[in-house]
Design a protein around this motif. Structure first.
Motif, short mmCIF file in Angstrom:
data_model
loop_
_atom_site.label_atom_id
_atom_site.label_comp_id
_atom_site.label_asym_id
_atom_site.label_seq_id
_atom_site.Cartn_x
_atom_site.Cartn_y
_atom_site.Cartn_z
N PRO A 55 0.84 -1.21 0.00
CA PRO A 55 0.00 0.00 0.00
C PRO A 55 0.87 1.26 0.00
O PRO A 55 1.86 1.34 0.73
N HIS A 56 0.48 2.21 -0.80
CA HIS A 56 1.25 3.47 -0.91
C HIS A 56 0.39 4.52 -1.60
O HIS A 56 -0.61 4.19 -2.24
N SER A 57 0.82 5.77 -1.48
CA SER A 57 0.29 6.79 -2.39
C SER A 57 1.47 7.17 -3.28
O SER A 57 2.62 6.89 -2.95
N ASP A 58 1.18 7.76 -4.43
CA ASP A 58 2.27 8.12 -5.34
C ASP A 58 2.79 9.52 -4.99
O ASP A 58 2.01 10.39 -4.58
N GLY A 59 4.08 9.74 -5.19
CA GLY A 59 4.65 11.05 -4.88
C GLY A 59 4.43 12.07 -5.98
O GLY A 59 4.69 13.26 -5.81
N GLU A 62 -4.46 6.03 -1.06
CA GLU A 62 -3.63 4.83 -0.85
C GLU A 62 -4.13 3.72 -1.78
O GLU A 62 -5.34 3.53 -1.92
N HIS A 63 -3.20 3.02 -2.40
CA HIS A 63 -3.56 1.90 -3.26
C HIS A 63 -2.53 0.80 -3.16
O HIS A 63 -1.44 1.01 -2.64
N ARG A 64 -2.89 -0.37 -3.67
CA ARG A 64 -2.00 -1.54 -3.62
C ARG A 64 -2.36 -2.45 -4.78
O ARG A 64 -3.37 -2.24 -5.46
FE FE2 Z 1 1.09 3.68 -7.24
#
Ligand code: FE2
Ligand code: AKG
Length: 365
Positions: free
Chosen positions: A231-235, A289-291
């Motif tokens: 899981p992350h958000s993009d910068g 947030e996505h994964r």
């Molecule tokens: Fe992403």
């Protein structure tokens, strides 16, 4: 994709997931097995009617007044409520989508030693391998990545560009030129949804930074135990994602504390708001947030473009979007600093954005 000083970090042994799959299709090494709290629940329920909005780009650009207006409203809703949308009729030739997919797939199908000629070094984010791994005990993603910095040219690492497949570099160049224009246009419309001048972002960003990452997820015998991508958000400011034709779904976004799958729409791009737009809009539009999850039988390919301001750009909430009711939530910082912070942190939800919060304790250098 800022250039990162190479520090002697020990990431331990990283198994190549395609090789793992070949050698023992049922084996899942411990380093890929997620803690209980992180494991995906593989939804067997029918897709929820509550899905990511779809924007018809042709109606935005050349629709009549009514069509344009209704599409702008849908774009506003997508940015405010979802942070994600799919774009259809985007104007990029479908043959281009096919070509990039072919060279990407052909690259991943090369023998391992061929791919490793373009290996991603520990602590860096360009080349072939797994990015964002910084310690021996960090869990790994069930994914192989191949990433290249594209614009401005000084971020390119020529030795990482493969000569095989034959048309790889040429295809990446043409595709990325098209996607760059799409990002610029989308940002014009996004600026207008915020009552800003259409060229607001273009002017602020300077020569925008652009990078491409191809993610290849082989099938996994235990998709319930692993994650394709943490899981992350993009910068970025904006991210443009192409899902391989015929690939199963796999992208999930966190909406109202639930993981919602993004159903692939043929020939569409999935667009998402990155951390940078969240900061600029003072949180009016949020990065989400996505994964990625894996499939028991099918492999999956995604081709992802990150579009962001030049590293010199000073970023902070746009003054027009800050007022008594929306007090300033983020500080002003240099985008190069943020990029450096992003690529030297492991993917962990929206943690990297702490860097930009006004109450943040994270040092800027
Ligand atoms: Fe992403
Ligand atoms: O493969 C996907 O669907 C997700 C990719 C992604 O989020 C990324 O590369 O940042």
């Amino acid at each position: 994709m800022a250039p990162v000083p190479i520090s002697p970090i020990n990431v331990g042994h990283i198994d190549d997931v395609q090789e793992l799959r070949k050698s023992g299709p049922a084996t899942i090494p411990e380093r890929f097995v997620r803690d209980m709290t992180e494991r995906p629940t593989l939804d067997t329920a029918p897709p929820s009617p509550n899905t990511v909005p779809v924007i018809d780009f042709s109606r935005l650009v050349k629709g009549n007044k009514e069509e344009h207006k209704s599409e702008m409203l849908e774009l506003t809703r997508a940015c405010e409520e979802w942070g994600f949308f799919q774009v259809i009729n985007h104007g990029i030739d479908l043959s281009m989508l096919k070509s990039i997919e072919k060279v990407a797939k052909d690259f991943f199908m090369l023998p391992l030693d061929e791919k490793q000629k373009h290996q991603m070094l520990p602590g860096t984010v360009q080349g072939y391998g797994q990015a964002f791994v910084f310690s021996e005990d960090q869990k790994l993603d069930w994914c192989n990545m191949f990433a290249l910095g594209l614009e401005p040219h000084f971020i390119r690492v020529p030795k990482l560009w493969p000569t095989e497949p034959l048309k790889f570099s040429e295809t990446v160049e043409i595709y990325s030129g098209e996607v760059r224009k799409l990002c610029q246009h989308l940002l014009e419309y996004i600026a207008m949804t915020l009552n800003l001048r259409a060229d607001f972002f273009e002017e602020m960003f300077g020569v925008a930074v652009q990078a491409i990452r191809m993610n290849y997820y082989p099938p996994c015998a235990r998709p319930d135990l692993v994650l394709g991508l943490s899981p992350h958000s993009d910068g970025s400011a904006l991210t443009v994602l192409q899902q391989g034709k015929g690939s199963p779904g796999g992208l999930q976004i966190l909406k109202d504390s639930k993981w919602v799958p993004v159903q692939p729409v043929p020939n569409a791009f999935v667009i998402n708001i990155g951390d940078t737009l969240e900061v600029l809009t003072n949180g009016k539009y949020k990065s989400v947030e996505h994964r990625a999850v894996t499939d028991r039988e099918k492999d999956r390919l995604s081709i992802v473009t990150f579009y962001a301001p030049s590293y010199e750009t000073e970023l902070g909430p746009i003054p027009e979007l800050v007022d008594e009711n929306n007090p300033c939530k983020y500080r002003t910082y240099n985008h190069g600093e943020y990029s450096k912070h992003y690529v030297t942190s492991k993917l962990q939800g929206k943690k990297t954005l702490e860097f930009a919060k006004v109450e943040s304790k994270i040092a800027t250098s």
